[in-house]
Design a protein around this motif. Structure first.
Motif, PDB file in Angstrom:
ATOM      1  N   ALA A 192     -21.633  99.772  45.210  1.00 10.96           N
ATOM      2  CA  ALA A 192     -21.046 100.816  44.370  1.00 10.96           C
ATOM      3  C   ALA A 192     -19.589 101.079  44.757  1.00 10.96           C
ATOM      4  CB  ALA A 192     -21.863 102.098  44.481  1.00 10.96           C
ATOM      5  N   LEU A 193     -19.314 101.152  46.038  1.00 11.14           N
ATOM      6  CA  LEU A 193     -17.935 101.369  46.491  1.00 11.14           C
ATOM      7  C   LEU A 193     -17.032 100.201  46.102  1.00 11.14           C
ATOM      8  CD1 LEU A 193     -18.581 102.972  49.988  1.00 11.14           C
ATOM      9  CD2 LEU A 193     -17.669 104.102  47.937  1.00 11.14           C
ATOM     10  N   ALA A 194     -17.544  98.992  46.211  1.00 13.53           N
ATOM     11  CA  ALA A 194     -16.756  97.817  45.807  1.00 13.53           C
ATOM     12  C   ALA A 194     -16.480  97.852  44.304  1.00 13.53           C
ATOM     13  CB  ALA A 194     -17.494  96.532  46.188  1.00 13.53           C
ATOM     14  N   ALA A 195     -17.454  98.280  43.517  1.00 15.59           N
ATOM     15  CA  ALA A 195     -17.251  98.378  42.069  1.00 15.59           C
ATOM     16  C   ALA A 195     -16.168  99.402  41.747  1.00 15.59           C
ATOM     17  CB  ALA A 195     -18.564  98.745  41.377  1.00 15.59           C
ATOM     18  N   LEU A 196     -16.212 100.537  42.411  1.00 15.39           N
ATOM     19  CA  LEU A 196     -15.186 101.556  42.179  1.00 15.39           C
ATOM     20  C   LEU A 196     -13.802 101.053  42.577  1.00 15.39           C
ATOM     21  CD1 LEU A 196     -17.040 104.786  43.315  1.00 15.39           C
ATOM     22  CD2 LEU A 196     -16.427 104.137  40.980  1.00 15.39           C
ATOM     23  N   ASP A 197     -13.736 100.286  43.653  1.00 18.98           N
ATOM     24  CA  ASP A 197     -12.457  99.707  44.087  1.00 18.98           C
ATOM     25  C   ASP A 197     -11.954  98.644  43.122  1.00 18.98           C
ATOM     26  OD1 ASP A 197     -12.238 101.299  46.323  1.00 18.98           O
ATOM     27  OD2 ASP A 197     -13.078  99.807  47.694  1.00 18.98           O
ATOM     28  N   SER A 198     -12.862  98.093  42.309  1.00 16.98           N
ATOM     29  CA  SER A 198     -12.512  97.022  41.371  1.00 16.98           C
ATOM     30  C   SER A 198     -12.535  97.503  39.922  1.00 16.98           C
ATOM     31  CB  SER A 198     -13.498  95.862  41.527  1.00 16.98           C
ATOM     32  OG  SER A 198     -13.539  95.415  42.852  1.00 16.98           O
ATOM     33  N   GLU A 199     -12.281  98.775  39.704  1.00 15.07           N
ATOM     34  CA  GLU A 199     -12.417  99.317  38.351  1.00 15.07           C
ATOM     35  C   GLU A 199     -11.520  98.610  37.338  1.00 15.07           C
ATOM     36  OE1 GLU A 199     -12.961 103.463  35.981  1.00 15.07           O
ATOM     37  OE2 GLU A 199     -12.507 103.527  38.106  1.00 15.07           O
ATOM     38  N   ALA A 200     -10.349  98.163  37.745  1.00 14.80           N
ATOM     39  CA  ALA A 200      -9.462  97.440  36.813  1.00 14.80           C
ATOM     40  C   ALA A 200     -10.147  96.168  36.302  1.00 14.80           C
ATOM     41  CB  ALA A 200      -8.144  97.103  37.490  1.00 14.80           C
ATOM     42  N   HIS A 201     -10.877  95.502  37.169  1.00 15.65           N
ATOM     43  CA  HIS A 201     -11.614  94.291  36.775  1.00 15.65           C
ATOM     44  C   HIS A 201     -12.661  94.639  35.720  1.00 15.65           C
ATOM     45  CE1 HIS A 201     -13.963  90.601  37.081  1.00 15.65           C
ATOM     46  NE2 HIS A 201     -15.024  91.341  37.346  1.00 15.65           N
ATOM     47  N   TYR A 202     -13.419  95.711  35.957  1.00 15.81           N
ATOM     48  CA  TYR A 202     -14.462  96.107  35.015  1.00 15.81           C
ATOM     49  C   TYR A 202     -13.858  96.598  33.706  1.00 15.81           C
ATOM     50  CZ  TYR A 202     -17.918  95.491  38.624  1.00 15.81           C
ATOM     51  OH  TYR A 202     -18.726  94.942  39.582  1.00 15.81           O
ATOM     52  N   ARG A 203     -12.717  97.267  33.773  1.00 15.58           N
ATOM     53  CA  ARG A 203     -12.045  97.724  32.561  1.00 15.58           C
ATOM     54  C   ARG A 203     -11.673  96.530  31.681  1.00 15.58           C
ATOM     55  NH1 ARG A 203      -7.709 100.005  34.606  1.00 15.58           N
ATOM     56  NH2 ARG A 203      -8.947 101.626  35.569  1.00 15.58           N
ATOM     57  N   ALA A 204     -11.258  95.430  32.303  1.00 14.18           N
ATOM     58  CA  ALA A 204     -10.915  94.222  31.547  1.00 14.18           C
ATOM     59  C   ALA A 204     -12.157  93.576  30.932  1.00 14.18           C
ATOM     60  CB  ALA A 204     -10.193  93.224  32.458  1.00 14.18           C
ATOM     61  N   LEU A 205     -13.309  93.699  31.574  1.00 18.67           N
ATOM     62  CA  LEU A 205     -14.550  93.115  31.063  1.00 18.67           C
ATOM     63  C   LEU A 205     -15.203  93.946  29.964  1.00 18.67           C
ATOM     64  CD1 LEU A 205     -16.352  91.971  34.339  1.00 18.67           C
ATOM     65  CD2 LEU A 205     -15.131  90.548  32.695  1.00 18.67           C
ATOM     66  N   ALA A 206     -14.941  95.234  29.948  1.00 18.83           N
ATOM     67  CA  ALA A 206     -15.634  96.153  29.044  1.00 18.83           C
ATOM     68  C   ALA A 206     -15.590  95.737  27.577  1.00 18.83           C
ATOM     69  CB  ALA A 206     -15.104  97.572  29.218  1.00 18.83           C
ATOM     70  N   PRO A 207     -14.451  95.290  27.034  1.00 16.51           N
ATOM     71  CA  PRO A 207     -14.449  94.923  25.612  1.00 16.51           C
ATOM     72  C   PRO A 207     -15.382  93.758  25.279  1.00 16.51           C
ATOM     73  CG  PRO A 207     -12.206  95.197  26.401  1.00 16.51           C
ATOM     74  CD  PRO A 207     -13.110  95.238  27.601  1.00 16.51           C
ATOM     75  N   ARG A 208     -15.678  92.907  26.245  1.00 19.48           N
ATOM     76  CA  ARG A 208     -16.553  91.753  25.999  1.00 19.48           C
ATOM     77  C   ARG A 208     -18.019  92.073  26.213  1.00 19.48           C
ATOM     78  NH1 ARG A 208     -13.953  87.104  29.539  1.00 19.48           N
ATOM     79  NH2 ARG A 208     -14.240  88.727  31.069  1.00 19.48           N
ATOM     80  N   THR A 209     -18.332  93.167  26.844  1.00 22.25           N
ATOM     81  CA  THR A 209     -19.707  93.470  27.205  1.00 22.25           C
ATOM     82  C   THR A 209     -20.638  93.597  26.003  1.00 22.25           C
ATOM     83  OG1 THR A 209     -19.010  94.475  29.255  1.00 22.25           O
ATOM     84  CG2 THR A 209     -21.205  95.056  28.474  1.00 22.25           C
ATOM     85  N   PRO A 210     -20.304  94.347  24.954  1.00 25.67           N
ATOM     86  CA  PRO A 210     -21.246  94.420  23.819  1.00 25.67           C
ATOM     87  C   PRO A 210     -21.565  93.062  23.215  1.00 25.67           C
ATOM     88  CG  PRO A 210     -19.605  96.143  23.651  1.00 25.67           C
ATOM     89  CD  PRO A 210     -19.175  95.224  24.783  1.00 25.67           C
ATOM     90  N   THR A 211     -20.602  92.153  23.166  1.00 25.01           N
ATOM     91  CA  THR A 211     -20.832  90.815  22.638  1.00 25.01           C
ATOM     92  C   THR A 211     -21.740  90.019  23.560  1.00 25.01           C
ATOM     93  OG1 THR A 211     -18.663  90.845  21.633  1.00 25.01           O
ATOM     94  CG2 THR A 211     -19.694  88.697  21.898  1.00 25.01           C
ATOM     95  N   SER A 212     -21.490  90.079  24.859  1.00 24.94           N
ATOM     96  CA  SER A 212     -22.256  89.266  25.795  1.00 24.94           C
ATOM     97  C   SER A 212     -23.687  89.765  25.951  1.00 24.94           C
ATOM     98  CB  SER A 212     -21.557  89.203  27.155  1.00 24.94           C
ATOM     99  OG  SER A 212     -21.508  90.475  27.752  1.00 24.94           O
ATOM    100  N   ARG A 213     -23.960  91.021  25.596  1.00 27.51           N
ATOM    101  CA  ARG A 213     -25.319  91.537  25.716  1.00 27.51           C
ATOM    102  C   ARG A 213     -26.281  90.782  24.817  1.00 27.51           C
ATOM    103  NH1 ARG A 213     -24.703  97.740  24.782  1.00 27.51           N
ATOM    104  NH2 ARG A 213     -26.745  97.357  23.909  1.00 27.51           N
TER     105      ARG A 213
END
Length: 114
Positions: free
Chosen positions: A74-95
């Motif tokens: 969880a701490l690593a994810a919070l530290d990498s929020e910019a990475h997850y922000r970049a992935l977010a637009p693709r998530t609904p498609t990849s689901r």
């Protein structure tokens, strides 16, 4: 009042209400790592609350209620929020991809789905 922000990261235009706990001591904002971060397997979430409410809630929480490894992830994810922000637009498609991949695999395996 409880505001669940499980899907907040998928809506860049929507502002989080988490900062409002500073002026609304009865507000609780819940967040999860299951949706936006895609880490459902670690079963982790957290609350954003006022300091007095955090003190009260802290009395009811076991100090070992969260697995250590889950805390690290969880701490690593919070530290990498910019990475997850970049992935977010693709998530609904990849689901929807696993279902399509499985169907394609099954069709090929059974001679084109006959």
């Amino acid at each position: 009042m409880l505001v669940a922000e499980a899907y907040h990261g998928f809506s860049p235009a929507a502002a989080s209400v988490a900062a409002e706990v500073l002026t609304h001591p009865n507000l609780v904002v819940s967040k999860t790592f299951s949706k936006y971060f895609g880490l459902a397997g670690i079963r982790m979430g957290y609350l954003v609350v006022s300091a007095p409410l955090a003190e009260q809630l802290g009395k009811a929480v076991s100090p070992f209620s969260v697995p250590f490894v889950s805390s690290l992830v969880a701490l690593a994810a919070l530290d990498s929020e910019a990475h997850y922000r970049a992935l977010a637009p693709r998530t609904p498609t990849s689901r929807s991809l696993p279902g399509r991949s499985w169907s394609s695999h099954e069709r090929a395996r059974h001679g084109g789905g006959r």
